[in-house]
Write a protein that holds these residues in place. Structure first.
Motif, mmCIF file in Angstrom:
data_model
loop_
_atom_site.group_PDB
_atom_site.id
_atom_site.type_symbol
_atom_site.label_atom_id
_atom_site.label_comp_id
_atom_site.label_asym_id
_atom_site.label_seq_id
_atom_site.Cartn_x
_atom_site.Cartn_y
_atom_site.Cartn_z
ATOM 1 N N ARG A 10 -43.809 50.138 43.710
ATOM 2 C CA ARG A 10 -44.611 51.331 44.023
ATOM 3 C C ARG A 10 -44.190 52.494 43.137
ATOM 4 N NH1 ARG A 10 -44.352 55.959 45.186
ATOM 5 N NH2 ARG A 10 -42.090 55.708 45.319
ATOM 6 N N GLN A 11 -45.143 53.158 42.623
ATOM 7 C CA GLN A 11 -44.857 54.393 41.886
ATOM 8 C C GLN A 11 -46.054 55.314 42.067
ATOM 9 O OE1 GLN A 11 -45.204 52.144 37.874
ATOM 10 N NE2 GLN A 11 -45.626 54.274 37.320
ATOM 11 N N SER A 12 -45.844 56.582 41.867
ATOM 12 C CA SER A 12 -46.956 57.521 41.987
ATOM 13 C C SER A 12 -47.841 57.359 40.761
ATOM 14 C CB SER A 12 -46.423 58.950 42.092
ATOM 15 O OG SER A 12 -45.687 59.069 43.288
ATOM 16 N N ARG A 14 -51.090 58.589 38.541
ATOM 17 C CA ARG A 14 -51.799 59.855 38.319
ATOM 18 C C ARG A 14 -52.963 59.743 37.335
ATOM 19 N NH1 ARG A 14 -46.336 61.004 38.777
ATOM 20 N NH2 ARG A 14 -45.766 62.273 40.584
ATOM 21 N N VAL A 91 -38.023 65.190 36.734
ATOM 22 C CA VAL A 91 -39.286 64.466 36.881
ATOM 23 C C VAL A 91 -40.399 65.195 36.134
ATOM 24 C CG1 VAL A 91 -40.038 65.381 39.125
ATOM 25 C CG2 VAL A 91 -40.754 63.126 38.452
ATOM 26 N N ASN A 116 -54.108 67.593 40.066
ATOM 27 C CA ASN A 116 -53.864 67.315 41.492
ATOM 28 C C ASN A 116 -55.131 67.541 42.305
ATOM 29 O OD1 ASN A 116 -51.039 66.762 42.629
ATOM 30 N ND2 ASN A 116 -50.592 68.282 41.045
ATOM 31 N N PHE A 120 -56.434 63.374 40.682
ATOM 32 C CA PHE A 120 -56.133 62.639 39.452
ATOM 33 C C PHE A 120 -57.229 61.633 39.104
ATOM 34 C CE2 PHE A 120 -51.889 63.632 41.332
ATOM 35 C CZ PHE A 120 -51.445 64.503 40.363
ATOM 36 N N CYS A 161 -51.080 58.146 45.074
ATOM 37 C CA CYS A 161 -50.176 59.261 44.777
ATOM 38 C C CYS A 161 -50.186 60.211 45.974
ATOM 39 C CB CYS A 161 -50.585 60.023 43.519
ATOM 40 S SG CYS A 161 -49.351 61.278 43.062
ATOM 41 N N PRO A 162 -49.050 60.346 46.664
ATOM 42 C CA PRO A 162 -48.981 61.340 47.732
ATOM 43 C C PRO A 162 -48.996 62.720 47.097
ATOM 44 C CG PRO A 162 -46.807 60.373 47.372
ATOM 45 C CD PRO A 162 -47.741 59.701 46.401
ATOM 46 N N GLN A 163 -49.620 63.690 47.744
ATOM 47 C CA GLN A 163 -49.793 65.004 47.096
ATOM 48 C C GLN A 163 -49.608 66.155 48.074
ATOM 49 O OE1 GLN A 163 -53.897 63.819 45.540
ATOM 50 N NE2 GLN A 163 -53.159 65.288 44.039
ATOM 51 N N GLU A 164 -48.440 66.773 48.010
ATOM 52 C CA GLU A 164 -48.265 67.968 48.843
ATOM 53 C C GLU A 164 -48.830 69.201 48.146
ATOM 54 O OE1 GLU A 164 -44.091 67.557 49.686
ATOM 55 O OE2 GLU A 164 -43.590 67.692 47.576
ATOM 56 N N ALA A 165 -49.237 69.055 46.880
ATOM 57 C CA ALA A 165 -49.877 70.166 46.157
ATOM 58 C C ALA A 165 -51.048 70.728 46.968
ATOM 59 C CB ALA A 165 -50.380 69.693 44.797
ATOM 60 N N PHE A 186 -50.561 68.454 56.002
ATOM 61 C CA PHE A 186 -49.295 68.109 55.341
ATOM 62 C C PHE A 186 -49.564 67.765 53.878
ATOM 63 C CE2 PHE A 186 -46.013 64.583 54.537
ATOM 64 C CZ PHE A 186 -45.207 65.441 53.815
ATOM 65 N N THR A 205 -39.749 56.969 37.534
ATOM 66 C CA THR A 205 -38.751 57.987 37.874
ATOM 67 C C THR A 205 -37.368 57.378 38.143
ATOM 68 O OG1 THR A 205 -39.594 57.853 40.121
ATOM 69 C CG2 THR A 205 -40.390 59.674 38.765
ATOM 70 N N ARG A 207 -33.496 57.355 40.035
ATOM 71 C CA ARG A 207 -32.908 57.618 41.348
ATOM 72 C C ARG A 207 -31.427 57.925 41.153
ATOM 73 N NH1 ARG A 207 -37.595 57.787 42.096
ATOM 74 N NH2 ARG A 207 -38.817 56.722 43.703
HETATM 75 C C1 FMN Z 1 -44.720 63.900 50.406
HETATM 76 C C2 FMN Z 1 -44.877 63.787 48.926
HETATM 77 C C3 FMN Z 1 -45.644 64.712 48.252
HETATM 78 C C4 FMN Z 1 -45.832 64.611 46.868
HETATM 79 N N1 FMN Z 1 -46.648 65.521 46.239
HETATM 80 C C5 FMN Z 1 -46.962 65.354 44.941
HETATM 81 C C6 FMN Z 1 -47.921 66.194 44.326
HETATM 82 O O1 FMN Z 1 -48.460 67.110 44.924
HETATM 83 N N2 FMN Z 1 -48.256 65.938 43.039
HETATM 84 C C7 FMN Z 1 -47.689 64.933 42.330
HETATM 85 O O2 FMN Z 1 -48.043 64.739 41.165
HETATM 86 N N3 FMN Z 1 -46.753 64.108 42.891
HETATM 87 C C8 FMN Z 1 -46.398 64.286 44.172
HETATM 88 N N4 FMN Z 1 -45.493 63.451 44.781
HETATM 89 C C9 FMN Z 1 -44.919 62.341 44.021
HETATM 90 C C10 FMN Z 1 -43.453 62.571 43.655
HETATM 91 O O3 FMN Z 1 -43.376 63.400 42.527
HETATM 92 C C11 FMN Z 1 -42.851 61.184 43.384
HETATM 93 O O4 FMN Z 1 -42.852 60.440 44.578
HETATM 94 C C12 FMN Z 1 -41.413 61.257 42.861
HETATM 95 O O5 FMN Z 1 -41.345 61.921 41.638
HETATM 96 C C13 FMN Z 1 -40.853 59.837 42.695
HETATM 97 O O6 FMN Z 1 -41.696 59.081 41.821
HETATM 98 P P1 FMN Z 1 -42.431 57.743 42.275
HETATM 99 O O7 FMN Z 1 -43.287 58.062 43.459
HETATM 100 O O8 FMN Z 1 -43.247 57.338 41.077
HETATM 101 O O9 FMN Z 1 -41.377 56.744 42.628
HETATM 102 C C14 FMN Z 1 -45.233 63.560 46.145
HETATM 103 C C15 FMN Z 1 -44.424 62.651 46.837
HETATM 104 C C16 FMN Z 1 -44.254 62.760 48.193
HETATM 105 C C17 FMN Z 1 -43.407 61.748 48.918
#
Ligand code: FMN
Length: 218
Positions: A10-12, A14, A91, A116, A120, A161-165, A186, A205, A207
């Motif tokens: 799993r990775q975010s 975009r 990051v 965002n 994306f 991709c989770p996004q708190e933005a 959230f 990314t 760790r």
């Molecule tokens: C709750 C949460 C919110 C996040 N919000 C954003 C976001 O708004 N935009 C974004 O590009 N990535 C966002 N991310 C992704 C993180 O940047 C990413 O999980 C972190 O850098 C680790 O990379 P990976 O998910 O590829 O393992 C978010 C991750 C989490 C868990």
């Protein structure tokens, strides 16, 4: 797919292809995700799904919304200390380096940040809200639900991709999805099929090592 394989891969993501995701698949994955643990089995997640024609409607609405918005919450602590500060910096640096956006290119960075608010390019998404009466323990339950969803999505060949933005756009999001006042936003979750040719998806990314965050107590 083994759990460990899903967790590792799993990775975010975009950048996504246009391939649509059926409502039925999103529903199935969300229903499965609701097996996630939650304190007292409160299941405090409230999910609003944006899919298919609603996605174009939402993006248009979002583009035209010009009212200034009050963020739902502070995304990061104001004076983030080490080692968190460095992790956050790294990051961003890694991402902009892959995209060949220089340190001085504020406009380029801002433009990428704005992606965002188009999810994306994902064809599907959801917003995760929580009842305002809930506290920190229930917010952690949201995280378990969201991680379960991301792993199940991967098993189904999807990326996320989770996004708190979206916290900074909470008023427009709340208005579009017609969330009742007692709920607060959230995060968003972009969902779709990864664009395998997009450079940004090469971001893997780091760790911090185990010894930095775990202790066997003697
Ligand atoms: C709750 C949460 C919110 C996040 N919000 C954003 C976001 O708004 N935009 C974004 O590009 N990535 C966002 N991310 C992704 C993180 O940047 C990413 O999980 C972190 O850098 C680790 O990379 P990976 O998910 O590829 O393992 C978010 C991750 C989490 C868990």
């Amino acid at each position: 797919m083994k759990v460990s394989e899903a967790v590792y891969s799993r990775q975010s993501i975009r950048a996504f292809t246009d391939q649509e995701v059926p409502d039925s698949l999103i529903q199935e994955l969300l229903e499965k995700s609701s097996r996630a643990a939650s304190g007292g089995n409160l299941q405090p997640w409230k999910i609003f799904i944006i899919n298919n024609s609603t996605m174009s409607k939402f993006l248009k609405f979002q583009e035209e919304w010009t009212d200034p918005e009050t963020p739902a919450y502070d995304i990061y602590p104001e004076n983030l200390t080490e080692p968190y500060k460095t992790s956050r910096y790294e990051v961003g640096a890694q991402m902009y380096s892959i995209l060949e956006i220089g340190r001085e290119d504020k406009e380029g960075r801002f433009k990428q940040m704005l992606e965002n608010f188009k999810f994306f390019g994902a064809p599907s998404a959801f917003f995760c809200f929580v009842d305002r009466q809930m506290g920190r323990p229930q917010w952690s339950d949201l995280g378990m639900f969201l991680q379960t969803f991301m792993l199940l999505a991967l098993e189904a060949g999807l990326d996320t991709c989770p996004q708190e933005a979206w916290a900074i756009k909470q008023e427009s999001v709340t208005s579009f999805v017609k969330a009742p006042d007692e709920l607060m936003l959230f995060c968003g979750m972009a969902i779709g099929y990864r664009d395998k040719n997009a450079k940004i998806n090469e971001l893997r990314t780091e760790r911090r090592p185990f010894k930095d965050w775990a202790t066997f107590v003697d």
